[in-house]
Design a protein around this motif. Structure first.
Motif, PDB file in Angstrom:
ATOM      1  N   LEU A   1       7.837  -6.404  -5.175  1.00  0.00           N
ATOM      2  CA  LEU A   1       9.204  -6.091  -5.611  1.00  0.00           C
ATOM      3  C   LEU A   1       9.243  -5.709  -7.086  1.00  0.00           C
ATOM      4  CD1 LEU A   1      12.271  -6.092  -4.868  1.00  0.00           C
ATOM      5  CD2 LEU A   1      12.302  -8.483  -5.611  1.00  0.00           C
ATOM      6  N   THR A   2       8.625  -6.510  -7.926  1.00  0.00           N
ATOM      7  CA  THR A   2       8.669  -6.220  -9.365  1.00  0.00           C
ATOM      8  C   THR A   2       7.895  -4.938  -9.701  1.00  0.00           C
ATOM      9  OG1 THR A   2       6.819  -7.774  -9.682  1.00  0.00           O
ATOM     10  CG2 THR A   2       9.036  -8.612 -10.064  1.00  0.00           C
ATOM     11  N   GLN A   3       6.761  -4.729  -9.035  1.00  0.00           N
ATOM     12  CA  GLN A   3       6.024  -3.475  -9.245  1.00  0.00           C
ATOM     13  C   GLN A   3       6.857  -2.271  -8.816  1.00  0.00           C
ATOM     14  OE1 GLN A   3       1.648  -3.210  -8.264  1.00  0.00           O
ATOM     15  NE2 GLN A   3       2.083  -5.147  -7.279  1.00  0.00           N
ATOM     16  N   ARG A   4       7.547  -2.415  -7.683  1.00  0.00           N
ATOM     17  CA  ARG A   4       8.337  -1.290  -7.164  1.00  0.00           C
ATOM     18  C   ARG A   4       9.523  -0.995  -8.091  1.00  0.00           C
ATOM     19  NH1 ARG A   4       8.716  -2.852  -2.039  1.00  0.00           N
ATOM     20  NH2 ARG A   4      10.700  -3.896  -2.317  1.00  0.00           N
ATOM     21  N   ILE A   5      10.139  -2.036  -8.628  1.00  0.00           N
ATOM     22  CA  ILE A   5      11.259  -1.821  -9.550  1.00  0.00           C
ATOM     23  C   ILE A   5      10.788  -1.064 -10.786  1.00  0.00           C
ATOM     24  CG2 ILE A   5      12.816  -3.008 -11.156  1.00  0.00           C
ATOM     25  CD1 ILE A   5      13.192  -5.160  -9.009  1.00  0.00           C
TER      26      ILE A   5
ATOM     27  N   THR B   1       0.822  -1.201   0.000  1.00  0.00           N
ATOM     28  CA  THR B   1       0.000   0.000   0.000  1.00  0.00           C
ATOM     29  C   THR B   1       0.859   1.256   0.000  1.00  0.00           C
ATOM     30  OG1 THR B   1      -1.672  -1.258   1.219  1.00  0.00           O
ATOM     31  CG2 THR B   1      -1.979   1.107   1.099  1.00  0.00           C
ATOM     32  N   TRP B   2       2.022   1.212   0.636  1.00  0.00           N
ATOM     33  CA  TRP B   2       2.947   2.347   0.551  1.00  0.00           C
ATOM     34  C   TRP B   2       3.399   2.566  -0.898  1.00  0.00           C
ATOM     35  CZ3 TRP B   2       3.314   6.175   3.652  1.00  0.00           C
ATOM     36  CH2 TRP B   2       3.127   6.019   5.025  1.00  0.00           C
ATOM     37  N   LEU B   3       3.557   1.491  -1.639  1.00  0.00           N
ATOM     38  CA  LEU B   3       3.918   1.636  -3.050  1.00  0.00           C
ATOM     39  C   LEU B   3       2.794   2.303  -3.828  1.00  0.00           C
ATOM     40  CD1 LEU B   3       5.726   1.131  -5.481  1.00  0.00           C
ATOM     41  CD2 LEU B   3       4.808  -1.202  -5.602  1.00  0.00           C
ATOM     42  N   TYR B   4       1.545   1.914  -3.556  1.00  0.00           N
ATOM     43  CA  TYR B   4       0.410   2.554  -4.229  1.00  0.00           C
ATOM     44  C   TYR B   4       0.354   4.041  -3.881  1.00  0.00           C
ATOM     45  CZ  TYR B   4      -0.917  -2.374  -4.437  1.00  0.00           C
ATOM     46  OH  TYR B   4      -0.912  -3.726  -4.631  1.00  0.00           O
ATOM     47  N   ALA B   5       0.691   4.369  -2.632  1.00  0.00           N
ATOM     48  CA  ALA B   5       0.716   5.781  -2.230  1.00  0.00           C
ATOM     49  C   ALA B   5       1.755   6.546  -3.053  1.00  0.00           C
ATOM     50  CB  ALA B   5       1.030   5.892  -0.740  1.00  0.00           C
ATOM     51  N   ALA B   6       2.944   5.955  -3.216  1.00  0.00           N
ATOM     52  CA  ALA B   6       3.992   6.617  -3.990  1.00  0.00           C
ATOM     53  C   ALA B   6       3.559   6.831  -5.438  1.00  0.00           C
ATOM     54  CB  ALA B   6       5.274   5.780  -3.933  1.00  0.00           C
TER      55      ALA B   6
ATOM     56  N   PHE C   1      15.846   1.611  -6.172  1.00  0.00           N
ATOM     57  CA  PHE C   1      15.900   0.851  -7.421  1.00  0.00           C
ATOM     58  C   PHE C   1      17.091  -0.106  -7.424  1.00  0.00           C
ATOM     59  CE2 PHE C   1      17.487   0.398 -11.785  1.00  0.00           C
ATOM     60  CZ  PHE C   1      16.371  -0.106 -12.416  1.00  0.00           C
ATOM     61  N   ARG C   2      18.267   0.398  -7.067  1.00  0.00           N
ATOM     62  CA  ARG C   2      19.475  -0.442  -7.079  1.00  0.00           C
ATOM     63  C   ARG C   2      19.350  -1.604  -6.093  1.00  0.00           C
ATOM     64  NH1 ARG C   2      24.517   1.431  -8.524  1.00  0.00           N
ATOM     65  NH2 ARG C   2      25.334   0.827  -6.491  1.00  0.00           N
ATOM     66  N   ARG C   3      18.845  -1.321  -4.911  1.00  0.00           N
ATOM     67  CA  ARG C   3      18.691  -2.366  -3.897  1.00  0.00           C
ATOM     68  C   ARG C   3      17.701  -3.435  -4.358  1.00  0.00           C
ATOM     69  NH1 ARG C   3      17.902   0.846   0.038  1.00  0.00           N
ATOM     70  NH2 ARG C   3      15.626   0.814   0.065  1.00  0.00           N
ATOM     71  N   ASP C   4      16.588  -2.997  -4.934  1.00  0.00           N
ATOM     72  CA  ASP C   4      15.574  -3.957  -5.394  1.00  0.00           C
ATOM     73  C   ASP C   4      16.077  -4.786  -6.570  1.00  0.00           C
ATOM     74  OD1 ASP C   4      13.759  -3.301  -3.458  1.00  0.00           O
ATOM     75  OD2 ASP C   4      12.497  -2.045  -4.740  1.00  0.00           O
TER      76      ASP C   4
END
Length: 260
Positions: free
Chosen positions: A182-186, A146-151, A204-207
């Motif tokens: 993970l893949t969505q965030r990347i 959900t934090w990713l959706y917020a971003a 990005f680099r860490r993921d």
């Protein structure tokens, strides 16, 4: 012997005088147990009704995440369903609220997809989706998805870069290894490269390193092929020591394609 008889007589008299009190106590206990049983029955009924009410959203969100292409023409359907649910300012259901956030985000994306999209309507949908997301985070602040959706929504609405990156970092902190997140965030962090979002590069680099080391080959290949040039070039700087040669090749090929 006389002492025993006297003791027995005293006990008998005592029991005789306290029997009405014991009967009253038993009646009170029975009433209490009856009330508890009634309360449990009502609670079970409420939980069952709530589960039936929440199930469609949870199932729809799961299906949307698994088969997004089938939902391409569902903006109006999602609009009607979300309107029927209404606001949930005073209620919390972690899975339900996250599902509503997913459906609201999908609705905003579907409205934004056409080249002739109504920008005002899209923005209204994005703002409504962000409200859903924020409510879900109030209920479950440790939910990295959900934090990713917020971003994503903050970036779409033009929020300041530090706020977007902060949400992205919280997503990575709370959900570092879930493959779907993970893949969505990347992909999202990759789309921010070169656009003035300091801090997104580190996420990005860490993921990418996590995915390259431990993710499935199919996920790694799909992500590498979808990277925009700036993000694919950044993959070249990710340390690859100790990583399988086949996985390193996928990353190198993505970076090489971006350089051509």
């Amino acid at each position: 012997m006389r002492a025993i008889i006297n003791s027995a007589t005293t006990t008998k008299l005592t029991l005789g005088t306290t029997a009405p009190e014991r009967r009253a106590a038993i009646a009170v206990l029975r009433a209490v147990f009856a009330l508890l049983a009634l309360g449990l029955a009502v609670l079970c009924a409420v939980c069952f009704a709530q589960a039936r009410r929440e199930a469609p959203a949870i199932e729809a969100a799961r299906d949307l995440m698994a088969r997004p292409r089938l939902w391409r023409n569902s903006a109006d359907l999602l609009d009607g369903y979300l309107a029927s649910v209404g606001s949930r300012d005073d209620a919390c259901g972690i899975r339900f609220d996250r599902s509503l956030a997913i459906l609201a985000l999908a609705r905003a994306d579907l409205l934004a997809a056409p080249a002739h999209a109504d920008r005002a309507k899209v923005r209204t949908a994005q703002e409504a989706a962000l409200e859903r997301v924020r409510h879900a985070l109030r209920c479950a602040p440790q939910d990295g998805a959900t934090w990713l959706y917020a971003a994503m929504l903050q970036a779409a609405l033009g929020d300041v870069p530090p706020a977007v990156v902060r949400s992205l970092e919280l997503s990575a902190r709370f959900t570092p290894y879930d493959a779907n997140v993970l893949t969505q965030r990347i992909r999202f962090a990759g789309s921010l490269q070169g656009r003035g979002f300091p801090g997104a590069e580190a996420v990005f680099r860490r993921d990418i390193l996590v995915l390259t080391k431990w993710g499935s080959l199919a996920d790694l290949e799909a992500v590498a092929k979808a990277m925009p040039p700036a993000a694919a070039a950044l993959m070249r700087t990710v340390p690859m020591a100790g990583i399988d040669s086949g996985r390193r090749k996928i990353v190198r090929d993505a970076a090489r394609t971006s350089a051509e």
